[in-house]
Design a protein around this motif. Structure first.
Motif, PDB file in Angstrom:
ATOM      1  N   ILE A 259      37.661  43.292  19.172  1.00 48.81           N
ATOM      2  CA  ILE A 259      38.389  42.035  19.252  1.00 48.81           C
ATOM      3  C   ILE A 259      39.685  42.183  20.049  1.00 48.81           C
ATOM      4  CG2 ILE A 259      39.486  42.473  17.025  1.00 48.81           C
ATOM      5  CD1 ILE A 259      38.556  39.054  18.617  1.00 48.81           C
ATOM      6  N   HIS A 260      40.338  43.348  19.944  1.00 47.67           N
ATOM      7  CA  HIS A 260      41.597  43.547  20.682  1.00 47.67           C
ATOM      8  C   HIS A 260      41.339  43.548  22.186  1.00 47.67           C
ATOM      9  CE1 HIS A 260      43.420  44.346  16.839  1.00 47.67           C
ATOM     10  NE2 HIS A 260      42.607  45.376  16.625  1.00 47.67           N
ATOM     11  N   LYS A 261      40.268  44.227  22.593  1.00 52.04           N
ATOM     12  CA  LYS A 261      39.899  44.249  23.999  1.00 52.04           C
ATOM     13  C   LYS A 261      39.524  42.847  24.489  1.00 52.04           C
ATOM     14  CE  LYS A 261      36.363  46.073  27.120  1.00 52.04           C
ATOM     15  NZ  LYS A 261      35.140  46.908  27.238  1.00 52.04           N
ATOM     16  N   ALA A 262      38.788  42.097  23.651  1.00 52.37           N
ATOM     17  CA  ALA A 262      38.366  40.751  24.042  1.00 52.37           C
ATOM     18  C   ALA A 262      39.564  39.829  24.230  1.00 52.37           C
ATOM     19  CB  ALA A 262      37.419  40.186  22.987  1.00 52.37           C
ATOM     20  N   ARG A 263      40.524  39.888  23.321  1.00 51.82           N
ATOM     21  CA  ARG A 263      41.690  39.009  23.421  1.00 51.82           C
ATOM     22  C   ARG A 263      42.605  39.419  24.559  1.00 51.82           C
ATOM     23  NH1 ARG A 263      42.826  38.310  16.890  1.00 51.82           N
ATOM     24  NH2 ARG A 263      41.158  36.751  16.543  1.00 51.82           N
ATOM     25  N   GLU A 264      42.715  40.708  24.829  1.00 55.31           N
ATOM     26  CA  GLU A 264      43.512  41.157  25.978  1.00 55.31           C
ATOM     27  C   GLU A 264      42.927  40.648  27.292  1.00 55.31           C
ATOM     28  OE1 GLU A 264      43.726  45.351  25.776  1.00 55.31           O
ATOM     29  OE2 GLU A 264      45.110  45.393  24.063  1.00 55.31           O
ATOM     30  N   MET A 265      41.604  40.534  27.317  1.00 52.88           N
ATOM     31  CA  MET A 265      40.937  40.055  28.533  1.00 52.88           C
ATOM     32  C   MET A 265      40.823  38.533  28.566  1.00 52.88           C
ATOM     33  SD  MET A 265      37.917  42.922  28.797  1.00 52.88           S
ATOM     34  CE  MET A 265      37.275  42.269  30.347  1.00 52.88           C
ATOM     35  N   GLY A 266      41.349  37.865  27.518  1.00 54.98           N
ATOM     36  CA  GLY A 266      41.384  36.407  27.511  1.00 54.98           C
ATOM     37  C   GLY A 266      40.176  35.743  26.872  1.00 54.98           C
ATOM     38  N   TYR A 267      39.358  36.506  26.150  1.00 58.36           N
ATOM     39  CA  TYR A 267      38.182  35.927  25.489  1.00 58.36           C
ATOM     40  C   TYR A 267      38.518  35.556  24.048  1.00 58.36           C
ATOM     41  CZ  TYR A 267      35.620  37.673  29.505  1.00 58.36           C
ATOM     42  OH  TYR A 267      35.190  37.927  30.781  1.00 58.36           O
ATOM     43  N   GLU A 268      37.839  34.548  23.560  1.00 59.76           N
ATOM     44  CA  GLU A 268      38.117  34.030  22.224  1.00 59.76           C
ATOM     45  C   GLU A 268      37.595  34.939  21.123  1.00 59.76           C
ATOM     46  OE1 GLU A 268      37.481  29.840  19.722  1.00 59.76           O
ATOM     47  OE2 GLU A 268      36.697  30.070  21.763  1.00 59.76           O
ATOM     48  N   SER A 269      36.485  35.607  21.375  1.00 60.18           N
ATOM     49  CA  SER A 269      35.866  36.463  20.368  1.00 60.18           C
ATOM     50  C   SER A 269      35.054  37.545  21.052  1.00 60.18           C
ATOM     51  CB  SER A 269      34.956  35.641  19.442  1.00 60.18           C
ATOM     52  OG  SER A 269      33.815  35.196  20.143  1.00 60.18           O
ATOM     53  N   VAL A 270      34.486  38.438  20.250  1.00 58.98           N
ATOM     54  CA  VAL A 270      33.645  39.514  20.777  1.00 58.98           C
ATOM     55  C   VAL A 270      32.363  38.947  21.373  1.00 58.98           C
ATOM     56  CG1 VAL A 270      32.407  41.627  20.166  1.00 58.98           C
ATOM     57  CG2 VAL A 270      34.596  41.132  19.092  1.00 58.98           C
ATOM     58  N   ALA A 271      31.823  37.878  20.762  1.00 63.22           N
ATOM     59  CA  ALA A 271      30.597  37.281  21.275  1.00 63.22           C
ATOM     60  C   ALA A 271      30.804  36.708  22.670  1.00 63.22           C
ATOM     61  CB  ALA A 271      30.111  36.189  20.320  1.00 63.22           C
ATOM     62  N   HIS A 272      31.974  36.103  22.927  1.00 59.52           N
ATOM     63  CA  HIS A 272      32.262  35.569  24.257  1.00 59.52           C
ATOM     64  C   HIS A 272      32.370  36.696  25.286  1.00 59.52           C
ATOM     65  CE1 HIS A 272      33.463  32.160  21.689  1.00 59.52           C
ATOM     66  NE2 HIS A 272      33.184  31.406  22.745  1.00 59.52           N
ATOM     67  N   LEU A 273      32.972  37.822  24.882  1.00 60.30           N
ATOM     68  CA  LEU A 273      33.063  38.978  25.774  1.00 60.30           C
ATOM     69  C   LEU A 273      31.680  39.521  26.115  1.00 60.30           C
ATOM     70  CD1 LEU A 273      34.582  41.281  27.215  1.00 60.30           C
ATOM     71  CD2 LEU A 273      34.763  42.428  24.990  1.00 60.30           C
ATOM     72  N   LEU A 274      30.836  39.686  25.108  1.00 62.80           N
ATOM     73  CA  LEU A 274      29.483  40.186  25.350  1.00 62.80           C
ATOM     74  C   LEU A 274      28.671  39.227  26.216  1.00 62.80           C
ATOM     75  CD1 LEU A 274      28.354  41.716  21.927  1.00 62.80           C
ATOM     76  CD2 LEU A 274      28.773  42.925  24.058  1.00 62.80           C
ATOM     77  N   MET A 275      28.856  37.931  25.998  1.00 57.05           N
ATOM     78  CA  MET A 275      28.121  36.955  26.769  1.00 57.05           C
ATOM     79  C   MET A 275      28.435  37.084  28.263  1.00 57.05           C
ATOM     80  SD  MET A 275      27.834  32.821  26.168  1.00 57.05           S
ATOM     81  CE  MET A 275      29.608  32.579  26.297  1.00 57.05           C
ATOM     82  N   GLU A 276      29.705  37.275  28.599  1.00 58.82           N
ATOM     83  CA  GLU A 276      30.087  37.446  30.001  1.00 58.82           C
ATOM     84  C   GLU A 276      29.557  38.763  30.566  1.00 58.82           C
ATOM     85  OE1 GLU A 276      31.515  35.353  32.088  1.00 58.82           O
ATOM     86  OE2 GLU A 276      31.415  33.851  30.493  1.00 58.82           O
ATOM     87  N   GLU A 277      29.589  39.818  29.758  1.00 56.57           N
ATOM     88  CA  GLU A 277      29.073  41.108  30.236  1.00 56.57           C
ATOM     89  C   GLU A 277      27.566  41.029  30.503  1.00 56.57           C
ATOM     90  OE1 GLU A 277      30.163  44.009  27.361  1.00 56.57           O
ATOM     91  OE2 GLU A 277      32.262  44.120  28.027  1.00 56.57           O
ATOM     92  N   LEU A 278      26.827  40.332  29.641  1.00 51.37           N
ATOM     93  CA  LEU A 278      25.390  40.181  29.846  1.00 51.37           C
ATOM     94  C   LEU A 278      25.088  39.325  31.080  1.00 51.37           C
ATOM     95  CD1 LEU A 278      24.218  39.643  26.155  1.00 51.37           C
ATOM     96  CD2 LEU A 278      23.840  41.659  27.565  1.00 51.37           C
ATOM     97  N   LYS A 279      25.918  38.317  31.314  1.00 51.52           N
ATOM     98  CA  LYS A 279      25.735  37.488  32.506  1.00 51.52           C
ATOM     99  C   LYS A 279      25.950  38.320  33.770  1.00 51.52           C
ATOM    100  CE  LYS A 279      27.010  32.955  30.614  1.00 51.52           C
ATOM    101  NZ  LYS A 279      28.026  31.864  30.648  1.00 51.52           N
ATOM    102  N   ARG A 280      26.996  39.137  33.762  1.00 54.55           N
ATOM    103  CA  ARG A 280      27.262  39.989  34.921  1.00 54.55           C
ATOM    104  C   ARG A 280      26.134  40.981  35.156  1.00 54.55           C
ATOM    105  NH1 ARG A 280      31.931  41.867  32.671  1.00 54.55           N
ATOM    106  NH2 ARG A 280      33.432  40.204  32.372  1.00 54.55           N
ATOM    107  N   GLY A 281      25.614  41.544  34.054  1.00 58.34           N
ATOM    108  CA  GLY A 281      24.523  42.491  34.180  1.00 58.34           C
ATOM    109  C   GLY A 281      23.270  41.867  34.776  1.00 58.34           C
TER     110      GLY A 281
END
Length: 286
Positions: A259-281
């Motif tokens: 969660i700390h990494k997600a918020r530092e990168m501007g994401y609301e939650s861990v799920a939002h961070l993973l969603m963007e990573e999967l899209k990039r992949g």
């Protein structure tokens, strides 16, 4: 040639002399009766092998004994009271037995009418446990933390799919955790409107940190769906359950405290961070 002939003649003489001595010794032993004794001793020392005889067991044709309760279950005539009977050491009076039977039938009918939500599982509480849960000390400790709750309870607590903590919720108005009313849902746990399974049960803290949702909004939304059902229906691509169990099933490493990494990168939650990573992949694969 002469030497070879001499050797052969000497060898034949030796053999003839040897055979003559053997016959002489054998005749002497037979006259003394020693050979008969030796043969008898050998017969006595040789173990006799016992032949196995297979005896076929003949069983009777009498029918197997079955209890009346098992017969009723097989015939489909067993009552709910029979299947969930009390232990033999708990004796009930006739009046108490009728009340208990009526209560079980009502509970059974209520269960069959509608599928119970995952945040309101059907359990049976011991009156002694209820007294302990309703004590002022236990109630005060329960409301100390709203996130995941602070009181662990293996019986009344509902397990969160992510943190797997079977705790009573910290919501002050929760009748299930506060008043031990098992017919009421837990206000501190979610329930998926589609699957009603344990996959859709999240506590307040995990729902906020891992998926960016507030439990008050989820309670008001009667059509709320868990990440599993959202993925199955294809409503929101790349929106997946990020619990360690589900990520391992996908052969992905658990995120840990992301969660700390997600918020530092501007994401609301861990799920939002993973969603963007999967899209990039998926874009790189194309």
């Amino acid at each position: 040639m002469a030497k070879m002939k001499m050797r052969e003649s000497s060898k034949s003489d030796y053999e003839a002399l040897r055979v003559a001595r053997i016959l002489e010794n054998k005749a002497r032993l037979e006259s003394l009766g020693i050979l008969n004794k030796v043969s008898k001793l050998r017969e006595a020392s040789t173990p006799t092998k016992k032949l196995r005889t297979n005896v076929k067991t003949v069983y009777g044709l009498t029918p197997l004994r079955r209890s009346q309760r098992i017969k009723d279950v097989a015939a489909g005539t067993a009552t709910f009271d029979d299947l969930s009977s009390r232990p033999s050491h708990e004796k009930l009076t006739t009046e108490e037995g009728e009340e208990e039977k009526e209560r079980r039938i009502v509970t059974r009918n209520k269960w069959e009418e509608e599928k119970r939500p995952a945040n309101a599982p059907l359990i049976e509480l011991n009156p002694k446990d209820v007294e302990h849960f309703l004590s002022a000390e236990s109630s005060g400790r329960r409301c100390d933390s709203k996130g995941r709750g602070s009181v662990y309870n293996p019986l009344l607590g509902i397990c969160c799919h992510f943190c797997r903590q079977k705790k009573l919720c910290g919501e002050e108005d929760c009748k299930r955790c506060g008043n031990c009313d098992v017919d009421e849902p837990c206000l501190g746990k979610t329930d998926c409107s589609v699957c009603h399974s344990s996959n859709g049960v999240f506590c307040r803290a995990c729902l906020k940190v891992r998926y960016g949702e507030e439990i008050e909004e989820v309670r008001e939304n009667k059509e709320w769906m868990c990440p599993h059902c959202i993925e199955d229906k294809g409503i929101n691509p790349y929106w997946i359950c990020n619990s360690s169990i589900c990520l391992r099933k996908r052969k992905m490493s658990p995120t840990g405290i992301a969660i700390h990494k997600a918020r530092e990168m501007g994401y609301e939650s861990v799920a939002h961070l993973l969603m963007e990573e999967l899209k990039r992949g998926s874009r790189h694969k194309r």
